[in-house]
Design a protein around this motif. Sequence first.
Motif, PDB file in Angstrom:
ATOM      1  N   SER A  41      -6.688  66.901  -8.202  1.00 17.56           N
ATOM      2  CA  SER A  41      -7.148  68.264  -8.982  1.00 17.56           C
ATOM      3  C   SER A  41      -7.176  68.459 -10.584  1.00 17.56           C
ATOM      4  CB  SER A  41      -6.599  69.383  -8.256  1.00 17.56           C
ATOM      5  OG  SER A  41      -6.853  69.499  -7.075  1.00 17.56           O
ATOM      6  N   GLN A  65     -10.888  73.789  -5.855  1.00 18.71           N
ATOM      7  CA  GLN A  65     -10.047  73.603  -4.523  1.00 18.71           C
ATOM      8  C   GLN A  65     -10.067  74.771  -3.950  1.00 18.71           C
ATOM      9  OE1 GLN A  65      -6.610  71.266  -4.687  1.00 18.71           O
ATOM     10  NE2 GLN A  65      -6.217  71.551  -2.762  1.00 18.71           N
ATOM     11  N   ASP A 142     -13.806  69.480  -5.477  1.00 16.01           N
ATOM     12  CA  ASP A 142     -12.448  69.089  -5.119  1.00 16.01           C
ATOM     13  C   ASP A 142     -12.159  69.737  -3.541  1.00 16.01           C
ATOM     14  OD1 ASP A 142      -9.560  68.842  -5.288  1.00 16.01           O
ATOM     15  OD2 ASP A 142      -9.482  70.293  -7.055  1.00 16.01           O
ATOM     16  N   GLU A 143     -11.681  68.864  -2.773  1.00 17.66           N
ATOM     17  CA  GLU A 143     -11.706  69.042  -1.472  1.00 17.66           C
ATOM     18  C   GLU A 143     -12.960  69.499  -0.793  1.00 17.66           C
ATOM     19  OE1 GLU A 143      -8.628  68.904   0.463  1.00 17.66           O
ATOM     20  OE2 GLU A 143      -7.358  68.782  -1.313  1.00 17.66           O
TER      21      GLU A 143
HETATM   22 MG    MG Z   1      -5.992  69.391  -5.251  1.00 15.48          MG
END
Ligand code: MG
Length: 168
Positions: A41, A65, A142-143
């Motif tokens: 991240s 995220q 992110d994710e």
């Molecule tokens: Mg992360």
Amino acid sequence: MHSLRDLHKSFGSREVLRGSSLEVPEGETVARIGYAGTGKSVAIKHSLDRPALFRLRKRIGSVSQCAARFDSLTVGDNVATGLRRQEGLTAREIGARVREVLALVDLPGAADAMPSELSGGMHKRVGIARAIALRPKYVLHDEPATGLDPVVRAFIEGCDDLDPGRAA
Ligand SMILES: [Mg+2]
Ligand SMILES: Nc1ncnc2c1ncn2[C@@H]1O[C@H](COP(=O)(O)OP(=O)(O)OP(=O)(O)O)[C@@H](O)[C@H]1O
């Protein structure tokens, strides 16, 4: 080609990124996989000053995220925040773009809803709509899998599976 080269970042004495690099060929999906707390991240959020960051966001969108949003604004206003900062777009064009990207993430008609009315997966899709509203050339997720059902994920990312051979 999007290149991230030799990135370094420390928080106090804690060195998180030590020469991190990533290359994304045009039109390709690249996944970076790693243990929790290893700096994935931080690499995405690694910042420039505000004007440079805004210029960069026109080319590179990012989906955080934790689904970032303003709880007191409607979904449509959340998606429109970046567009309103861009010069040369009329209110009508902004409205049309908001409807277009909400339809792309399978949330047509959600513009007037408040974030509190949405499910977790819907929040994530609003975040994606925000990121693609400026029509960036690249999107950093992110994710990407978190909170999305597999069907929507495959549609949005344009890939049916994550190929381990391509992971960086
Ligand atoms: Mg992360
Ligand atoms: N603003 C900050 N101040 C201090 N330390 C931070 C800050 N942001 C991140 N860190 C630290 O940097 C390291 C990397 O964090 P990061 O969020 O990038 O991990 P990650 O690889 O994304 O993990 P996860 O898979 O759990 O999301 C962690 O040790 C975290 O505590």
